[in-house]
Motif scaffolding. Structure first.
Motif, PDB file in Angstrom:
ATOM      1  N   UNK A 145       0.821  -1.200   0.000  1.00  0.00           N
ATOM      2  CA  UNK A 145       0.000   0.000   0.000  1.00  0.00           C
ATOM      3  C   UNK A 145       0.864   1.263   0.000  1.00  0.00           C
ATOM      4  N   UNK A 146       2.039   1.194   0.652  1.00  0.00           N
ATOM      5  CA  UNK A 146       2.913   2.371   0.742  1.00  0.00           C
ATOM      6  C   UNK A 146       4.072   2.317  -0.258  1.00  0.00           C
ATOM      7  N   UNK A 147       4.007   1.420  -1.220  1.00  0.00           N
ATOM      8  CA  UNK A 147       5.012   1.391  -2.276  1.00  0.00           C
ATOM      9  C   UNK A 147       6.213   0.516  -2.011  1.00  0.00           C
ATOM     10  N   UNK A 190      12.809  14.654   4.576  1.00  0.00           N
ATOM     11  CA  UNK A 190      13.020  13.938   3.317  1.00  0.00           C
ATOM     12  C   UNK A 190      13.573  14.851   2.235  1.00  0.00           C
ATOM     13  N   UNK A 191      14.220  14.254   1.232  1.00  0.00           N
ATOM     14  CA  UNK A 191      14.678  15.003   0.064  1.00  0.00           C
ATOM     15  C   UNK A 191      13.484  15.615  -0.655  1.00  0.00           C
ATOM     16  N   UNK A 192      13.717  16.759  -1.272  1.00  0.00           N
ATOM     17  CA  UNK A 192      12.646  17.460  -1.976  1.00  0.00           C
ATOM     18  C   UNK A 192      12.026  16.573  -3.052  1.00  0.00           C
ATOM     19  N   UNK A 193      12.854  15.766  -3.708  1.00  0.00           N
ATOM     20  CA  UNK A 193      12.355  14.898  -4.780  1.00  0.00           C
ATOM     21  C   UNK A 193      11.396  13.828  -4.265  1.00  0.00           C
ATOM     22  N   UNK A 194      11.501  13.491  -2.975  1.00  0.00           N
ATOM     23  CA  UNK A 194      10.665  12.451  -2.380  1.00  0.00           C
ATOM     24  C   UNK A 194       9.417  13.040  -1.732  1.00  0.00           C
ATOM     25  N   UNK A 195       9.493  14.313  -1.327  1.00  0.00           N
ATOM     26  CA  UNK A 195       8.401  14.919  -0.580  1.00  0.00           C
ATOM     27  C   UNK A 195       7.064  14.856  -1.315  1.00  0.00           C
ATOM     28  N   UNK A 196       7.075  15.202  -2.602  1.00  0.00           N
ATOM     29  CA  UNK A 196       5.819  15.210  -3.360  1.00  0.00           C
ATOM     30  C   UNK A 196       5.234  13.809  -3.477  1.00  0.00           C
ATOM     31  N   UNK A 197       6.090  12.786  -3.575  1.00  0.00           N
ATOM     32  CA  UNK A 197       5.597  11.410  -3.653  1.00  0.00           C
ATOM     33  C   UNK A 197       4.847  11.021  -2.378  1.00  0.00           C
ATOM     34  N   UNK A 198       5.425  11.396  -1.230  1.00  0.00           N
ATOM     35  CA  UNK A 198       4.800  11.055   0.052  1.00  0.00           C
ATOM     36  C   UNK A 198       3.496  11.821   0.238  1.00  0.00           C
ATOM     37  N   UNK A 199       3.482  13.112  -0.115  1.00  0.00           N
ATOM     38  CA  UNK A 199       2.260  13.913   0.000  1.00  0.00           C
ATOM     39  C   UNK A 199       1.156  13.343  -0.885  1.00  0.00           C
ATOM     40  N   UNK A 204      -3.895  10.157  -1.662  1.00  0.00           N
ATOM     41  CA  UNK A 204      -4.564   8.984  -2.250  1.00  0.00           C
ATOM     42  C   UNK A 204      -5.158   8.094  -1.160  1.00  0.00           C
ATOM     43  N   UNK A 205      -4.405   7.908  -0.066  1.00  0.00           N
ATOM     44  CA  UNK A 205      -4.884   7.074   1.036  1.00  0.00           C
ATOM     45  C   UNK A 205      -6.080   7.712   1.734  1.00  0.00           C
ATOM     46  N   UNK A 206      -6.074   9.022   1.813  1.00  0.00           N
ATOM     47  CA  UNK A 206      -7.217   9.702   2.419  1.00  0.00           C
ATOM     48  C   UNK A 206      -8.487   9.451   1.620  1.00  0.00           C
ATOM     49  N   UNK A 207      -8.382   9.547   0.300  1.00  0.00           N
ATOM     50  CA  UNK A 207      -9.544   9.293  -0.559  1.00  0.00           C
ATOM     51  C   UNK A 207      -9.995   7.839  -0.476  1.00  0.00           C
ATOM     52  N   UNK A 221       3.854  26.117   1.356  1.00  0.00           N
ATOM     53  CA  UNK A 221       3.388  25.725   0.029  1.00  0.00           C
ATOM     54  C   UNK A 221       2.799  24.319   0.053  1.00  0.00           C
ATOM     55  N   UNK A 222       3.395  23.420   0.850  1.00  0.00           N
ATOM     56  CA  UNK A 222       2.864  22.060   0.992  1.00  0.00           C
ATOM     57  C   UNK A 222       1.535  22.093   1.736  1.00  0.00           C
ATOM     58  N   UNK A 223       1.467  22.902   2.793  1.00  0.00           N
ATOM     59  CA  UNK A 223       0.229  23.003   3.572  1.00  0.00           C
ATOM     60  C   UNK A 223      -0.904  23.529   2.704  1.00  0.00           C
ATOM     61  N   UNK A 224      -0.611  24.504   1.873  1.00  0.00           N
ATOM     62  CA  UNK A 224      -1.632  25.054   0.979  1.00  0.00           C
ATOM     63  C   UNK A 224      -2.146  23.985   0.021  1.00  0.00           C
ATOM     64  N   UNK A 225      -1.245  23.133  -0.463  1.00  0.00           N
ATOM     65  CA  UNK A 225      -1.611  22.102  -1.430  1.00  0.00           C
ATOM     66  C   UNK A 225      -2.522  21.049  -0.816  1.00  0.00           C
ATOM     67  N   UNK A 226      -2.242  20.651   0.413  1.00  0.00           N
ATOM     68  CA  UNK A 226      -2.909  19.467   0.973  1.00  0.00           C
ATOM     69  C   UNK A 226      -4.077  19.804   1.895  1.00  0.00           C
TER      70      UNK A 226
END
Length: 327
Positions: A145-147, A190-199, A204-207, A221-226
Motif C-alpha cells: 500500500x505504501x510502495x 526527506x529530500x525534496x524529490x521524495x516529498x511530493x511522492x509522500x504527500x 490517495x490514502x485519504x480518498x 506551500x505544501x500546507x496550501x496544497x494538501x
C-alpha cells in the motif's frame, strides 16, 4: 464552531511542562496555552507556525501521548479528556486504534533492532487483530500500500533510505485501520524529490480509506496544497484559522501575513516584486511569554492595548477565526 460534522473538538487545550532541577524557583514552559479548534470528518487540517511554537506538542497532546494540563478533547462526540469533570477517559486503548501518528524523523521513530515486519505487525499484536498467515498477509498488504514489497518485511530500518523509512512509518500507522492521523511534519526530513511522492500518497490514502488528517508542517506551500483548512500557531496559541484558499488570498493576522510573505512564487519576476515582511526581534521564550498579545513584541502594528489585553478568539468572517485587537 458547529460540532455537527466534527470528528475532533479541542477546547482551551493547555500543555505546560514543569522544569526540574536548577537554581531558583521552578520554571514552567507554556508549550500549548489555550488552543481551541475543530477538525471535520474527512478533512485535512493544516497546522503551521515557526519552530518552537508548539505544533508538535499540540499534536501529541491531542492524542494524549502527552497528558493535557487543562482543557477538553472530544473525539467523535465522546470526551477523552475533560478537566472540568476532573477526569481523563481511562479506556484509551479503543481510541488508540482510531487515532495514530506519523512521526517527523523516520529513522528515530523505527526500532533498529526490529525487522520491518515486526515494526508494522507490532500494533496488530497489541490489538489482537490478526494471527498466523492472516497477520503476514496483512503486513504484506500494508507494505504494498505504501510502495514497498513483501521482501522488505525481513529487513531492518537502516537498510532503507529516508523516504522508504517514512513509508514504513506510514504503514505502521495504517496497520490498525485508524480514522484520524496526526502527520507531524512527515516530509520535512526527506529530500525534496521524495516529498511530493509522500504527500501524493497521503492524499490517495485519504480518498481511499476515508482518513482525517492533522497535518503539521512549516512548509507553507505544501500546507496550501494538501489542507482544507489551516490554523496558524504562535508561541503556544492559535492566532488565525480559516479556509485554506482564503487564508492565503486574504490573511487577517499580522503574523500570518508575515509567514505568507516568505513563501516563494514560481514566477521569478513576480517573486522579485513581492513585498517581504521582516519581523524585528527574537521569538520570546515560552517560559516567560509576553503579557497581552504574545505577538506584540514583534508586531509592526501593536498598540498599547496589545501590550496589556489578551485578544479574543473570535469569528471575524464566516468560518474564519482570528485573535487580534486590530482586525
Amino acid at each position: 464552531m458547529n460540532s455537527s460534522n466534527n470528528l475532533l473538538e479541542i477546547r482551551n487545550l493547555k500543555k505546560h511542562f514543569k522544569l526540574q532541577g536548577g537554581i531558583g524557583p521552578q520554571k514552567t514552559v507554556y508549550a500549548v496555552d489555550g488552543v481551541t479548534f475543530d477538525i471535520k470528518r474527512g478533512e485535512t487540517f493544516g497546522l503551521v507556525g515557526e519552530s518552537g511554537c508548539g505544533k508538535t506538542t499540540l499534536g501529541r497532546t491531542v492524542l494524549r501521548l502527552y497528558e493535557p494540563t487543562a482543557g477538553k478533547i472530544i473525539y467523535d462526540g465522546e470526551p477523552i479528556y475533560d478537566d472540568e469533570k476532573g477526569k481523563a477517559n481511562p479506556n484509551m486503548m479503543s481510541y488508540r486504534r482510531r487515532m495514530q501518528i506519523i512521526f517527523q524523523d523516520p529513522s528515530a521513530s523505527l526500532d533498529p533492532r526490529m525487522t520491518v515486519g515486526e515494526i508494522v505487525g507490532e500494533a496488530l499484536d497489541i490489538h489482537k487483530l490478526h494471527q498466523g498467515k492472516e497477520r503476514a498477509g496483512r503486513i504484506n498488504e500494508l507494505l504494498e500500500m505504501v510502495g514497498l514489497n513483501s521482501e522488505h518485511s525481513n529487513r531492518y530500518p537502516h537498510e532503507f533510505s529516508g523516504g522508504q523509512q517514512q513509508r514504513i512509518g506510514i504503514a505502521r500507522a495504517l496497520a490498525v485501520e485508524p480514522e484520524f492521523i496526526v502527520c507531524d511534519e512527515p516530509i520535512s526530513a526527506l529530500d525534496v524529490s521524495i516529498q511530493s511522492q509522500v504527500v501524493n500518497m497521503l492524499e490517495d490514502m485519504q480518498d481511499e480509506l476515508g482518513l482525517t488528517y492533522l497535518f503539521i508542517a512549516h512548509d507553507l506551500s505544501v500546507v496550501r496544497h494538501i489542507s482544507d483548512r489551516i490554523g496558524v500557531m504562535y508561541l503556544g496559541n492559535m492566532v488565525e484559522l480559516g479556509n485554506g484558499r482564503e487564508m492565503y488570498d486574504d490573511p487577517l493576522h499580522p503574523y500570518t501575513k508575515t509567514l505568507l510573505s516568505a513563501v516563494p512564487i514560481p514566477d521569478p519576476e513576480a517573486n522579485r516584486k513581492k513585498h517581504r515582511i521582516i519581523l524585528q526581534g527574537e521569538i520570546p521564550s515560552p517560559m516567560d511569554p509576553p503579557k497581552g498579545c504574545k505577538f506584540h513584541t514583534r508586531c509592526p502594528f501593536a498598540t498599547e492595548n496589545c501590550k496589556s489585553d489578551v485578544p479574543e478568539w473570535r469569528e471575524a468572517r464566516p468560518g474564519h477565526y482570528v485573535a487580534c485587537h486590530n482586525v
